[in-house]
Design an enzyme around this catalytic site. Structure first.
Site, PDB file in Angstrom:
ATOM      1  CB  SER A 144      -0.891   0.025   1.245  1.00  0.00           C
ATOM      2  OG  SER A 144      -1.541   1.278   1.388  1.00  0.00           O
ATOM      3  CE1 TYR A 157      -4.358  -2.463   4.483  1.00  0.00           C
ATOM      4  CE2 TYR A 157      -3.568  -0.258   3.956  1.00  0.00           C
ATOM      5  CZ  TYR A 157      -4.018  -1.495   3.546  1.00  0.00           C
ATOM      6  OH  TYR A 157      -4.139  -1.769   2.210  1.00  0.00           O
TER       7      TYR A 157
END
Length: 261
Positions: A144, A157
């Site tokens: 990401s 995350y």
């Protein structure tokens, strides 16, 4: 550009039940790969595999939780017994827990790392052990852009994705002597069920595109969300022969949102 080196290759794709993982499975199957689609959601996985089979593609579903190291080892052995040697691995399984660090539970933190970091380790290790003897293969981890840019209320995350990205680059260094390439694709905001869940009911994707100065988050310069296929096409390039001299690379697919150097 026609991508080569994918056709007739066994491609193991985790997180294939929805979102980016499903798109990767579709793109690779469309390029002629024999796809081993892996997910812990049996119903979602069956939907994806049925769709690919209806389109005349080669795909088989395997229900496995990537957090379970022993189950992963059994999975890889089974895939190779049933489909042949795995030549492509795409780590696309991922979970997202949002919230401020001071309010986050131990369980939310550990669950995030179990899938996003430990899961990548389990599957990559199991596949790499077999690729080494064959002296060929390509591994891509879907991380990401949050791995490289601080994001408020996304600490678990972002940290887990940073761990998986750097792990993959280190793995690439170790496996280079065997001709095995390991790369990372780092998407930004992508129109997936995960993003929709994060926005909440009635959430407007335009707020992601515009950004949020209060959260120190720039918008998306290309003025649109990524589609899962945008990310899948980047993955397909990195596992193809056309990327034959590319390894330990982190390809951002985020419309410029990270202002990445």
């Amino acid at each position: 550009m026609e991508l080569t080196g994918i056709e007739s290759t066994v491609a193991l794709v985790t997180g294939a039940g929805q979102g980016i993982g499903a798109a990767v499975a579709g793109v690779l199957a469309g390029a002629g790969a024999h796809v081993a689609a892996v997910d812990r959601n049996a119903e979602a996985l069956a939907t994806v595999v049925t769709k690919l089979e209806a389109e005349g593609q080669s795909a088989r579903g395997y229900r496995v939780d990537v957090c379970d190291s022993e189950a992963v080892d059994v999975l890889v052995r089974r895939v190779e017994d049933e489909l042949g040697p795995v030549g492509i691995l795409v780590n696309a399984a991922g979970v997202l827990h949002t919230g401020r660090v001071v309010e986050m539970s131990d369980r939310q933190w550990s669950d995030t790392f179990s899938v996003n970091a430990a899961g990548v380790f389990h599957v990559s290790r199991a596949v790499a052990r077999r690729m080494v003897g064959r002296r060929r293969g390509a591994i891509v981890t879907v991380a990401s852009n949050a791995a490289g840019v601080p994001r408020a209320e996304m600490a678990a995350y972002a940290a887990s994705k940073a761990a998986s990205a750097h792990f993959t680059r280190c793995l690439g260094l170790e496996l280079a002597d065997y001709g095995i390439r390991c790369n990372v694709v780092s998407p930004g905001s992508t129109d997936t069920p995960m993003l929709r869940a994060m926005l909440g009911e009635g959430g407007d994707p335009r707020q992601v595109i515009e950004g949020s100065p209060a959260a120190y988050k720039v918008g998306i310069p290309l003025r649109k969300l990524a589609q899962p296929r945008d990310v899948a096409e980047a993955v397909a390039y990195l596992v193809s022969d056309q990327a034959g001299h590319v390894t330990m690379h982190d390809l951002y697919v985020d419309g410029g949102a990270a202002l990445h150097v």
